[in-house]
Structure formats: structure tokens, C-alpha cells
Motif scaffolding. Structure first.
Motif, mmCIF file in Angstrom:
data_model
loop_
_atom_site.group_PDB
_atom_site.id
_atom_site.type_symbol
_atom_site.label_atom_id
_atom_site.label_comp_id
_atom_site.label_asym_id
_atom_site.label_seq_id
_atom_site.Cartn_x
_atom_site.Cartn_y
_atom_site.Cartn_z
ATOM 1 N N HIS A 121 0.888 -1.160 0.081
ATOM 2 C CA HIS A 121 0.132 0.015 0.197
ATOM 3 C C HIS A 121 0.823 1.257 0.062
ATOM 4 O O HIS A 121 1.922 1.219 0.292
ATOM 5 C CB HIS A 121 -0.942 -0.252 1.186
ATOM 6 N N THR A 129 1.180 3.523 1.863
ATOM 7 C CA THR A 129 1.501 4.140 3.480
ATOM 8 C C THR A 129 2.514 3.183 3.647
ATOM 9 O O THR A 129 3.161 3.182 4.863
ATOM 10 C CB THR A 129 0.279 4.242 4.190
ATOM 11 N N SER A 180 -2.268 -4.716 -0.466
ATOM 12 C CA SER A 180 -3.383 -4.464 -1.175
ATOM 13 C C SER A 180 -3.889 -5.122 -2.339
ATOM 14 O O SER A 180 -4.983 -5.210 -2.647
ATOM 15 C CB SER A 180 -3.350 -2.799 -1.691
HETATM 16 C C1 LIG Z 1 -3.400 -2.668 2.827
HETATM 17 C C2 LIG Z 1 -4.060 -1.424 2.925
HETATM 18 N N1 LIG Z 1 -3.615 -0.672 3.942
HETATM 19 C C3 LIG Z 1 -4.263 0.917 4.112
HETATM 20 C C4 LIG Z 1 -5.333 1.162 3.255
HETATM 21 C C5 LIG Z 1 -5.836 2.707 3.270
HETATM 22 O O1 LIG Z 1 -7.080 2.507 3.488
HETATM 23 P P1 LIG Z 1 -7.912 3.893 3.403
HETATM 24 O O2 LIG Z 1 -8.273 4.055 1.969
HETATM 25 O O3 LIG Z 1 -9.109 3.831 4.349
HETATM 26 O O4 LIG Z 1 -7.127 5.157 3.744
HETATM 27 C C6 LIG Z 1 -5.729 0.376 2.343
HETATM 28 C C7 LIG Z 1 -6.828 0.834 1.299
HETATM 29 O O5 LIG Z 1 -6.940 0.261 0.184
HETATM 30 C C8 LIG Z 1 -5.038 -0.745 2.048
HETATM 31 O O6 LIG Z 1 -5.232 -1.713 1.017
#
Ligand SMILES: Cc1ncc(COP(=O)(O)O)c(C=O)c1O
Length: 414
Positions: free
Chosen positions: A122, A124, A172
Motif C-alpha cells: 500500500h 502508506t 492491497s
Molecule cells: C493494505 C491497506 N492499507 C491501508 C489502506 C488505506 O485505507 P484508506 O483508504 O481507508 O485510507 C488500504 C486501502 O485500500 C489498504 O489496502
């Protein structure tokens, strides 16, 4: 929507149209679902009116006697369900939950390892375009080119060389099982924190369809709106000794007042997830993903890793001379909503990648089973074969709408 229809017909009409769309298309974005009517009622409640900065029984505003009760229940349910020592249910979503982990456990420019975006990680987890890649020193691990699976040995070698303070695991768009215990060993070798982001698979970790990240991870983060079928939100679970750091990072470090309507809806969703029916649902999500994968293989598609262990499959559209975006757009015209996605080692860009990502959580919530997944794969095959023929796509669209009518979408007005 009797009030809204009267006071703001433009927004009411668009919500109604979106509602109809959600009922009449095959929603196959793996991170989407249908929240239950109870979750929707809590989300749409008067709790949106209340400010309550701080934590239960330690607030900066008065008038918290009921809000505290709600957050207490959400926290009790979160810790009990996941077997965690500490929980924080205030993150506004998955990205802020991850941001709070960085803020709580690291100093700016500390070293972090995460899975590369193009390998399925992801944003982040250290991508350059995200805060995580800008404010921290990041090196990313990826997949073994011959298997398409996480390359644990390369990750270990990278960790030894780079000596990160924190390692993110979780993904993701990774269709296979993640070995959290292996990441624990790697983190221990270099004295790093291990964070498991189970946003996509949290339900499967509860039902036993995927190994649980605890006790391996120091911290677990998750969204609440994907497989978990709650409202849009985030949650952090951790060992007791890290609880104060995480709580301080969420508030006052990163956020202001918690979204109490979401906290209540998270509590409701966790209550639902504690029932045996939820485990049955998660088992069916995985059975359906396997059936979908087999159906797609039968239709001549190439799948990343050849199949799936979890809730999603990744089509390599380039193998059929298509682009991911072209296929995703044609699927949408035919009433099948997915997303274009990079495949591992994709030579194409994120804007116009080679793959299409498809998941079964929302269709399974509608009561579809393996037999329906074979039919869905048939629709997808038809779209790929008749991609440039709008009339053919319109014919599939009509078949999809008829097919969907037999599987009512919970909480959605038609
Ligand atoms: C593995 C993972 N972490 C974090 C997120 C972030 O979530 P949000 O879109 O609610 O900020 C996602 C979103 O798809 C994700 O797949």
C-alpha cells in the motif's frame, strides 16, 4: 431520505442513483463491501453531532456519558475479537491508522521497510508519493520473479543490510497468504518493530482463512470497511506497552475529535463479526475467490500466481494483448466494476497498468456462491472477447442486471 429529497433534491437524486448502481452491478473491487443496515443506521445517527476529543473517561469536552459507553464497547469488542491487549478505534481510516503508527513509534527520517506498491503493497508502506516515503527513509521489498510470492529471503537480506526500525507487512493486491511469523523472525534479527496491515484480510484472519498476525506483529492496523463490513474507518491493535504511544499519536498527534458515529458503527460491525455467520461468510469469500479464479482460468485468462488463497484475484490482461485499463473500462460498461491494477514487474504505469484486480467480498455478502462465480467468470470472458463491440457489452450489461436482481444488496435502496 424523506428530508433530503425535499431539502436537497440534487444530492438525494445522486445518492439514489448510486444506490441503484450498487444494486444492479457486480461490485468486484476487493476492498469494497455492503455494510449492514445496522451499521448504516449507526453511521447516519445523531452521534455525528458530538465532539469528544480524548479517550473514554478522559475527554476534553463535557457531555460524554453515552459516547464513552459506545467507545468502551467498541474497544472491548476489538480487543476480544482480535485477541489484542490494546485497541484504538479512532483513526479516521486506514491511511491515518498507518500514519499514527509511524508517528507513535518512529522519529522523522527513521528507517522503514515495506512492500513495494507494484508488488502489491500500500501507498502508506513507504511509497515515494506518500508521507511515508517522504518523511522516512524507506527501502522496499518485493516478490520473487519466478513465483510471484513475497521474497522472504530477499526481505531478510535487505533488513540485515538496511537495519530498519520498523517493517510493514500486509498488502492491497496480493492474492496469496502472508507469512507473518517469517516477518517476525526478520524483524527480530534486526530489532525492528513489526507492523501487520491486515486491512484487506482482517475478516479472513478472524475466521482462520488466513493466519492471524498476532502474536507475531507488535502492531496490527486495519481498515474497518473492507472484508470486516463496517463503516469507513480504521483501527489499531497492539501490545499493552505500546498502547500509550499509539493513543497519543492518534490524538493529539494526528487527529482531533473522533467520529463518534463511525465508532458506534465499528462497534456494531465488530458485534456482527463475532457471530458464527461471519466466519461462514469469510469461508465463502475464499471459496468464491477460488471458484472465480478457476472460472477465469477456464476462460483463458492468465492470473498472477496462477490463482488465489484469499479474497482477490489479479488478471494479467497483457497476456491476452489487452491493457488493464481497457479491460476494466469494458467491464464497467458491462456492469462489472473492478479496478485496473499493476501486476508484479509491470512494464506499464500505475495510470495505465497491465492488470485488473477482482474480489469476492461484496458478491458474497449478496449471497452468491461458487456456481455464480463460474457465471461471473463467463461474463468477464465474454467482455474480454468482445471488448470493442459496444452492443455486445450492452448485452452483457443486461444479463448482469438480471443476474444481480436475484441477489439483493443489503442496505441499498432500489
Ligand atoms: C493494505 C491497506 N492499507 C491501508 C489502506 C488505506 O485505507 P484508506 O483508504 O481507508 O485510507 C488500504 C486501502 O485500500 C489498504 O489496502
Amino acid at each position: 431520505m424523506s428530508y433530503l429529497r425535499h431539502s436537497d433534491p440534487a444530492i438525494a437524486a445522486l445518492i439514489e442513483q448510486e444506490s441503484r448502481r450498487q444494486a444492479t452491478v457486480l461490485r468486484m473491487i476487493p476492498s469494497e463491501n455492503y455494510a449492514s443496515p445496522s451499521v448504516m443506521e449507526a453511521t447516519g445517527s445523531c452521534l455525528t453531532n458530538k465532539y469528544s476529543e480524548g479517550y473514554p473517561h478522559r475527554r476534553y469536552y463535557q457531555g460524554q456519558e453515552f459516547i464513552d459507553g459506545i467507545e468502551d464497547i467498541a474497544l472491548e469488542r476489538a480487543t476480544a475479537l482480535f485477541g489484542a491487549e490494546h485497541a484504538n478505534v479512532q483513526p479516521y481510516s486506514g491511511s491515518p491508522a498507518n500514519m499514527a503508527v509511524y508517528l507513535g513509534l518512529l522519529k522523522p527520517h527513521d528507517r522503514v521497510m515495506g512492500m513495494d506498491l507494484s508488488a502489491g503493497g500500500h501507498l502508506t508502506h513507504g511509497a515515494k508519493v506518500s508521507f511515508s516515503g517522504k518523511f522516512y527513509e524507506v527501502r522496499q521489498y518485493g516478490l520473487n520473479p519466478s513465483t510471484g510470492l513475497v521474497d522472504y529471503e530477499a526481505a531478510r537480506a535487505l533488513a540485515r543490510e538496511f537495519q530498519p526500525r520498523l517493517i510493514f507487512t500486509g498488502a492491497s493486491s496480493y492474492p496469496r497468504t502472508i507469512d507473518f511469523s517469517m516477518f517476525r523472525q526478520i524483524a527480530d534479527e534486526v530489532g525492528a518493530y513489526l507492523v501487520a496491515d491486515i486491512s484487506h484480510i482482517s475478516g479472513l484472519c478472524l475466521s482462520g482463512d488466513h493466519p492471524h498476525p498476532l502474536p507475531h506483529a507488535d502492531v496490527v492496523t486495519t481498515t474497518t470497511h473492507k472484508l470486516l463490513r463496517g463503516p469507513r474507518g480504521g483501527m489499531i491493535l497492539c501490545r499493552a506497552e505500546l498502547g500509550a504511544k499509539i493513543d497519543k499519536a492518534v490524538f493529539p498527534g494526528l487527529q482531533g475529535g473522533p467520529h463518534n458515529h463511525v465508532t458506534a458503527a465499528i462497534a456494531v460491525a465488530l458485534g456482527e463479526a463475532a457471530r458464527p455467520e461471519f466466519n461462514e461468510y469469510c469461508h465463502q469469500v475464499v471459496k468464491n475467490a477460488r471458484a472465480l479464479a478457476q472460472g477465469l482460468l477456464d476462460q483463458g485468462f492468465k492470473l498472477v500466481t496462477g490463482g488465489t488463497d484469499n479474497h482477490l484475484v489479479l488478471i494479467d490482461a497483457a497476456a491476452q494483448g489487452l491493457t488493464g485499463k481497457g479491460l476494466a473500462q469494458a467491464l464497467e460498461q458491462a456492469g462489472i466494476v473492478a479496478n485496473a491494477n499493476k501486476v508484479p514487474f509491470d512494464p506499464r504505469t500505475a495510470d495505465d497498468p497491465s492488470g485488473v484486480r477482482l474480489g469476492t467480498p461484496a458478491l458474497t455478502t449478496r449471497g452468491m456462491g461458487q456456481a455464480q462465480m463460474a457465471q461471473v467468470a463467463g461474463f468477464i470472458g465474454q467482455v474480454a472477447r468482445e471488448l470493442d463491440d459496444p452492443a455486445a457489452l450492452a448485452r452483457v450489461r443486461a444479463q448482469v442486471a438480471e443476474f444481480c436482481a436475484a441477489f439483493p444488496a443489503p442496505g441499498v435502496m432500489v
